[in-house]
Design a protein around this motif. Structure first.
Motif, PDB file in Angstrom:
ATOM      1  N   HIS A   6      42.087  37.116  28.771  1.00  0.00           N
ATOM      2  CA  HIS A   6      41.979  36.651  30.159  1.00  0.00           C
ATOM      3  C   HIS A   6      40.605  35.982  30.391  1.00  0.00           C
ATOM      4  N   THR A  45      50.605  44.716  31.533  1.00  0.00           N
ATOM      5  CA  THR A  45      49.538  45.179  32.431  1.00  0.00           C
ATOM      6  C   THR A  45      49.330  46.695  32.343  1.00  0.00           C
ATOM      7  N   GLU A  46      50.294  47.418  31.789  1.00  0.00           N
ATOM      8  CA  GLU A  46      50.200  48.877  31.716  1.00  0.00           C
ATOM      9  C   GLU A  46      50.490  49.334  30.290  1.00  0.00           C
ATOM     10  N   GLY A  84      42.050  47.760  35.502  1.00  0.00           N
ATOM     11  CA  GLY A  84      42.779  46.493  35.660  1.00  0.00           C
ATOM     12  C   GLY A  84      43.093  46.098  37.082  1.00  0.00           C
ATOM     13  N   PRO A  88      44.376  41.673  35.516  1.00  0.00           N
ATOM     14  CA  PRO A  88      45.646  42.357  35.267  1.00  0.00           C
ATOM     15  C   PRO A  88      45.971  42.549  33.781  1.00  0.00           C
ATOM     16  N   GLN A  89      45.514  41.666  32.906  1.00  0.00           N
ATOM     17  CA  GLN A  89      45.818  41.809  31.475  1.00  0.00           C
ATOM     18  C   GLN A  89      45.345  43.184  30.965  1.00  0.00           C
ATOM     19  N   LEU A  90      46.256  43.896  30.285  1.00  0.00           N
ATOM     20  CA  LEU A  90      45.908  45.241  29.821  1.00  0.00           C
ATOM     21  C   LEU A  90      44.650  45.218  28.962  1.00  0.00           C
TER      22      LEU A  90
ATOM     23  N   LYS B  77      49.217  49.008  40.793  1.00  0.00           N
ATOM     24  CA  LYS B  77      48.531  49.180  39.502  1.00  0.00           C
ATOM     25  C   LYS B  77      48.362  50.666  39.255  1.00  0.00           C
TER      26      LYS B  77
END
Lengths: 138, 138
Positions: A6, A45-46, A84, A88-90, B77
């Protein structure tokens, strides 16, 4: 679509190594030895969204990194976290904490503005990590 | 020596369930759905100190919990973290975050004083989690 770190993470860090699943970044803040693992997977994201195999590999990479840092930086505590809220990118933070660091005992996020490494400090840290990775991966 | 949840964690939370490895605690702060996993192992402060098997089980329990919470609480999130600067016993935070919660986008630690649940709120949350655990564990 190829994987890319990111832009905001890129801006705040230096890529310093690669594991099987994850890129290893050094956050450009000389106040703490602060590293980030970014699994090379798109649109995740998770942690639970990774396949079970990827989750186990990430756990192994995280523990290898955490133990390596704790031992070699003589950490009082490791702080490991997937937050995050802004990026958002894990990505999983691995921060070496000391009882006399500037933010202790608070978590580091949003506490103090980053103090970038000087060029020689950065080269020294990069070399140190590269040697540690070699020793720990073979 | 038998396992006991650290007194400070006990004081701040309600035990709400048990997985194979970990106790599940609800932090008594109604501002966020905030849960903690505590592996039932003695003298462990870092994830990497657990056996490899325990690490994998913890990863599974963490992902089961995180997905269950994200889905049922409609999280924007999840924040998942092993910090432990104040309470050394290994415990992993699982916090449901919303873009309109009081601390967003900052992490929750040290941000606002806890607002304890009322008795009816607490009973409602306990019942909800018990039903979710039953649905997700069978």
């Amino acid at each position: 679509m190829t994987f890319q770190v990111h832009p905001r993470l890129q801006q705040d860090s230096i890529e310093i190594g690669r594991f099987n699943l994850s890129r290893l970044l050094l956050i450009n803040d000389s106040q703490y030895p602060w590293f980030v693992l970014v699994p090379e997977r798109i649109d995740i994201t998770e942690i639970y969204q990774l396949s079970e195999t990827d989750q186990q590999v990430l756990q192994q990479e995280s523990s290898l990194l955490a133990k390596m840092l704790a031992d070699n930086y003589h950490a009082d505590k490791m702080n490991i976290a997937a937050i995050g809220n802004l990026v958002p990118q894990l990505h999983i933070h691995h921060i070496v904490r000391y009882k006399n660091d500037i933010a202790w005992p608070a978590p580091v996020w949003g506490k103090y503005d980053a103090v970038p490494y000087s060029k020689p400090q950065l080269e020294k840290t990069k070399t140190k990590i590269k040697i540690l990775l070699k020793e720990n991966l073979i």
